[in-house]
Scaffold this motif. Structure first.
Motif, PDB file in Angstrom:
ATOM      1  N   THR A 182       0.841  -1.193   0.000  1.00 26.99           N
ATOM      2  CA  THR A 182       0.000   0.000   0.000  1.00 26.99           C
ATOM      3  C   THR A 182       0.879   1.247   0.000  1.00 26.99           C
ATOM      4  O   THR A 182       2.083   1.186   0.297  1.00 26.99           O
ATOM      5  CB  THR A 182      -0.903   0.030   1.227  1.00 26.99           C
ATOM      6  OG1 THR A 182      -0.084   0.157   2.403  1.00 26.99           O
ATOM      7  CG2 THR A 182      -1.742  -1.246   1.338  1.00 26.99           C
ATOM      8  N   GLU A 183       0.290   2.394  -0.279  1.00 25.72           N
ATOM      9  CA  GLU A 183       1.062   3.628  -0.293  1.00 25.72           C
ATOM     10  C   GLU A 183       1.584   3.964   1.096  1.00 25.72           C
ATOM     11  O   GLU A 183       2.689   4.493   1.238  1.00 25.72           O
ATOM     12  CB  GLU A 183       0.222   4.791  -0.831  1.00 25.72           C
ATOM     13  CG  GLU A 183       0.989   6.107  -0.891  1.00 25.72           C
ATOM     14  CD  GLU A 183       2.366   6.000  -1.559  1.00 25.72           C
ATOM     15  OE1 GLU A 183       3.330   6.612  -1.046  1.00 25.72           O
ATOM     16  OE2 GLU A 183       2.483   5.302  -2.588  1.00 25.72           O
ATOM     17  N   ALA A 184       0.802   3.649   2.141  1.00 21.65           N
ATOM     18  CA  ALA A 184       1.276   3.915   3.505  1.00 21.65           C
ATOM     19  C   ALA A 184       2.533   3.108   3.804  1.00 21.65           C
ATOM     20  O   ALA A 184       3.510   3.628   4.369  1.00 21.65           O
ATOM     21  CB  ALA A 184       0.177   3.594   4.513  1.00 21.65           C
ATOM     22  N   ALA A 194       4.534   1.811   1.500  1.00 25.51           N
ATOM     23  CA  ALA A 194       5.579   2.237   0.576  1.00 25.51           C
ATOM     24  C   ALA A 194       6.298   3.478   1.089  1.00 25.51           C
ATOM     25  O   ALA A 194       7.525   3.595   0.968  1.00 25.51           O
ATOM     26  CB  ALA A 194       4.982   2.501  -0.806  1.00 25.51           C
ATOM     27  N   ALA A 195       5.546   4.417   1.670  1.00 21.44           N
ATOM     28  CA  ALA A 195       6.175   5.620   2.232  1.00 21.44           C
ATOM     29  C   ALA A 195       7.125   5.253   3.354  1.00 21.44           C
ATOM     30  O   ALA A 195       8.214   5.840   3.489  1.00 21.44           O
ATOM     31  CB  ALA A 195       5.101   6.584   2.728  1.00 21.44           C
ATOM     32  N   ARG A 235      10.299   3.698   1.815  1.00 20.77           N
ATOM     33  CA  ARG A 235      11.167   4.748   1.253  1.00 20.77           C
ATOM     34  C   ARG A 235      11.930   5.471   2.356  1.00 20.77           C
ATOM     35  O   ARG A 235      13.128   5.774   2.195  1.00 20.77           O
ATOM     36  CB  ARG A 235      10.318   5.736   0.447  1.00 20.77           C
ATOM     37  CG  ARG A 235       9.877   5.214  -0.909  1.00 20.77           C
ATOM     38  CD  ARG A 235       9.305   6.326  -1.777  1.00 20.77           C
ATOM     39  NE  ARG A 235       8.034   6.816  -1.260  1.00 20.77           N
ATOM     40  CZ  ARG A 235       6.847   6.336  -1.616  1.00 20.77           C
ATOM     41  NH1 ARG A 235       6.762   5.331  -2.478  1.00 20.77           N
ATOM     42  NH2 ARG A 235       5.734   6.857  -1.114  1.00 20.77           N
ATOM     43  N   TYR A 272      12.340   1.508  -4.104  1.00 19.08           N
ATOM     44  CA  TYR A 272      12.082   2.539  -3.096  1.00 19.08           C
ATOM     45  C   TYR A 272      13.290   3.446  -2.896  1.00 19.08           C
ATOM     46  O   TYR A 272      13.466   4.035  -1.844  1.00 19.08           O
ATOM     47  CB  TYR A 272      11.665   1.873  -1.781  1.00 19.08           C
ATOM     48  CG  TYR A 272      10.443   1.012  -1.955  1.00 19.08           C
ATOM     49  CD1 TYR A 272       9.163   1.546  -1.866  1.00 19.08           C
ATOM     50  CD2 TYR A 272      10.566  -0.344  -2.274  1.00 19.08           C
ATOM     51  CE1 TYR A 272       8.035   0.768  -2.057  1.00 19.08           C
ATOM     52  CE2 TYR A 272       9.445  -1.137  -2.471  1.00 19.08           C
ATOM     53  CZ  TYR A 272       8.185  -0.575  -2.368  1.00 19.08           C
ATOM     54  OH  TYR A 272       7.068  -1.350  -2.567  1.00 19.08           O
TER      55      TYR A 272
END
Length: 220
Positions: free
Chosen positions: A131-133, A135-136, A139, A187
């Motif tokens: 998910t984007e959460a 993935a952040a 990163r 990432y």
């Protein structure tokens, strides 16, 4: 001295103080509690005021929370350099440890280590959908690893050169990336982070933990 841990196969927070204790050479025993059975809460309540693991029993006291336990260990074994000797490196080491301790909820929730998360990875060509959460968070971790290795990596293969508490706190992160087939190059990694993760997964104490990680009976 007794360290209460959850299933070695699943409990990432239990691994962290165990690794620090191994580095100090302090003598301790381990009690392992299944975390996913009908009586797990009652078993945890016997040992842990928070009903969570890890818990350290030492000098007649019960110490809970992984970071509190690690701080106690560092004071109990001041001759063991579990924090970097250099004051700047030590301050930044504590910063990344505290960030790991309190943050990255997207990664924790979506790249979990419990039995409900099947193992995937490069061996079968599968990856967990990130998910984007999450993935952040990945990163941020990659950027952090690259920065600290770039600044302090000349002294050895670990995050601040020599092994430290930071490596104990990030070893379970490396296991999450492995379990879910996360390609760190996606990432922002330039191979610094992946090499560091491989170093953590090859560390002898962690390999001992993995060898001793056996399925527990969760039916009781």
């Amino acid at each position: 001295m007794e360290l209460i841990v959850g299933d070695r196969m699943f409990s990432t927070w239990s691994l962290r103080p165990w690794l620090v204790l191994k580095k100090t050479g302090l003598e301790f025993s381990v009690t392992e509690i299944p975390l996913y059975g009908p009586s797990s809460d009652a078993k945890l309540a016997v040992h842990s005021p928070s009903r969570r693991v890890p818990v350290l029993k030492a000098d007649g006291e019960t110490i809970w929370d992984s970071l509190a336990i690690v701080l106690w260990i560092a004071e109990a074994a001041p001759e063991a350099p579990v924090w970097p000797r250099d004051p700047v490196a030590r301050a930044l080491c504590r910063s990344v440890v505290c960030e790991m301790h309190s943050g990255f909820m997207g990664m924790r929730n979506d790249l979990g280590m419990g039995p409900q998360f099947p193992m995937v990875g490069p061996s079968d060509g599968r990856r967990t959908e990130v998910t984007e959460a999450a993935a952040a968070d990945v990163r941020r971790i990659v950027a952090m690893w690259r920065e600290m290795r770039g600044r302090f990596g000349a002294g050895g293969p670990y995050l601040f050169g020599e092994w430290s508490v930071a490596d104990a706190f990030f070893t379970p992160v490396a296991t999450r990336f492995r379990r879910h087939g996360v390609d760190l190059a996606d990432y922002g990694d330039d191979e610094t982070a992946v090499v560091y993760a491989q170093t953590l997964l090859a560390q002898p104490d962690f390999l001992e933990w993995e060898r001793e990680a056996k399925p527990l009976d969760h039916s009781l």
